[in-house]
Scaffold this motif. Sequence first.
Motif, short mmCIF file in Angstrom:
data_model
loop_
_atom_site.label_atom_id
_atom_site.label_comp_id
_atom_site.label_asym_id
_atom_site.label_seq_id
_atom_site.Cartn_x
_atom_site.Cartn_y
_atom_site.Cartn_z
N UNK A 185 5.98 5.63 6.99
CA UNK A 185 4.17 5.06 7.39
C UNK A 185 3.06 4.97 6.30
N UNK A 186 2.00 4.80 6.61
CA UNK A 186 0.96 4.35 5.78
C UNK A 186 -0.57 5.05 5.90
N UNK A 187 -1.12 5.47 5.73
CA UNK A 187 -2.49 6.05 6.61
C UNK A 187 -3.27 4.47 7.01
N UNK A 188 -2.72 3.67 6.62
CA UNK A 188 -4.38 2.77 6.71
C UNK A 188 -3.54 1.68 5.86
N UNK A 189 -3.94 -0.16 6.34
CA UNK A 189 -3.60 -0.65 5.62
C UNK A 189 -4.10 -1.55 4.91
N UNK A 190 -5.00 -0.58 3.46
CA UNK A 190 -5.97 -1.01 2.66
C UNK A 190 -5.19 -1.82 1.22
N UNK A 191 -6.16 -1.45 0.41
CA UNK A 191 -4.74 -1.73 -0.72
C UNK A 191 -4.64 -0.41 -1.46
N UNK B 22 -4.83 -9.15 3.48
CA UNK B 22 -5.43 -8.41 2.07
C UNK B 22 -4.68 -7.90 1.00
N UNK B 23 -4.58 -6.87 2.52
CA UNK B 23 -4.34 -5.53 1.37
C UNK B 23 -2.71 -5.06 1.13
N UNK B 24 -1.85 -5.98 0.85
CA UNK B 24 -0.57 -6.81 -0.30
C UNK B 24 -1.33 -6.87 -1.37
N UNK B 25 -2.25 -6.31 -1.61
CA UNK B 25 -2.69 -6.73 -3.18
C UNK B 25 -2.55 -6.03 -4.04
N UNK B 26 -2.72 -4.65 -3.31
CA UNK B 26 -2.27 -3.71 -3.65
C UNK B 26 -1.12 -3.24 -4.76
N UNK B 27 -0.07 -4.38 -4.42
CA UNK B 27 1.11 -4.70 -4.65
C UNK B 27 1.00 -5.05 -6.46
N UNK B 28 0.36 -5.95 -6.86
CA UNK B 28 0.81 -5.82 -8.14
C UNK B 28 -0.90 -4.77 -8.68
N UNK B 29 -1.34 -4.16 -8.40
CA UNK B 29 -1.90 -3.30 -8.90
C UNK B 29 -1.50 -1.86 -9.60
N UNK B 30 0.14 -1.95 -8.57
CA UNK B 30 1.23 -0.68 -8.56
C UNK B 30 2.10 -1.73 -10.04
#
Length: 327
Positions: free
Chosen positions: A183-189, A212-220
Motif C-alpha cells: 500500500x502507498x499513501x498515493x501515486x506520486x513520484x 508518470x509516478x513510476x519515474x520515481x523508480x529512476x530516482x531510487x
Amino acid sequence: MARNQVQFQKGLGMAEFIALYGTEELCHEALVKMRWPDGFVCPKCAKRRYSFCAPKKLFQCSSCHRQTSVRAGTVFQKSRTPLTKWFLAMHLLTGSKNDISGLELARQIDVKWDTAWLIKQKLMEVMLQRNAIYKLSGDIQIDDAYQGGEKAGKRGRGAANKLPFVAAVTTRDGRPIYMQLRCLPGFTKDAIKTYARANIAPGSRVLSDGLNCFKGIVAAGVAHVIKITGGGRPKDPDFKWVNTGLGNVQSAIKSTLRSCDARHTPRYLAAFEWRYNRRFELAKNLERLARVAMMIEPQPRSTLAAIRLKSRSEERRVGKECRSRWS
C-alpha cells in the motif's frame, strides 16, 4: 499437457496435521522447540536452568526465579484460545489459495466470530512484518491498483474510498517467482521512490506502463523501462504476470472475503503476498508461520485497529527493525 508441479503438489493434509498438532500438548511442545531450539533460555537473565510447572505450563528460571510461558512476548500472549485452535487457524490460513473469511474461520475452529477475526488479523500481521524484510530483484513487472472505491460517485483515480497499492512481480525465464503487494499513501513520484528504495534491490530492471509516478523508480537508483500501453489495465504480454496476480487477488477479495476495511487492507494484501511467495513447499507453511509468530511482539486489538499507512520516516524505521530482527 503436463501438469504444473507447483499447483499439483501435496500439501499438509488434515490427517497429517492432526498427527502433528492434534492435542494441546503437541502444540505446546512444537512452540517450545520453535522458541528455544537449543533449550530454555530465561528472557530476563539468559540462564538455562529451570523448573517446569506442568498444570500451568510455566517455566521458572532457577537463577532469577522469573516465571514465563512459551506464549509470553509473542503473538499468542494473553490469548485464552487453546493452541490447537491457533494451529488449526494457521493451517487453514496458509493452506488456502484464496484466503478464508473470518466467518468461515470461526466455524472451522469453533470460536466466536470476534475471536476468529482477531486471530486472523494477528496472523496476517505476522505475515506483514515478515514480508517487510524481503526485496525483489532481477526483472520486475510493476503496476498500480486500487482496493475499494465501489461506492456511488466519482470513478477512476481520485475516487473516494480507494486505497492505492502497487503490485510487482519478479520473473525468471518467463515465469513468475515472487510478488509484492504494498500500500502507498498515493501515486506520486515521492511515494514510488520511497517504495522502490525500500523494496527493490539495486541492479534490478523494472518494467512499468507510462504512469508518470513510476519515474520515481529512476530516482531510487533502479533501472526503469517504460512501455506505453494506453488507458486501462495493460494488455501487453510483457505485463502478463503482474496482471494475473492482480486479477487473482481482486477476485479472491470479492469472492472469498467480499470486502475488507481500508484499515486492514495492508494485512490482507500481505497474506496474499506471503502465500504466493511460499507456494513452492506448501507442507512447510504452517511451521514457517508459527516460527515467525514466536518472534513477533504481542499485537493487541487496539494496535491492529490503527490505520497502517505510515509516514516515510516511519516506513524506514519499521523496515530497518524487521531486517535487523531476522538478519
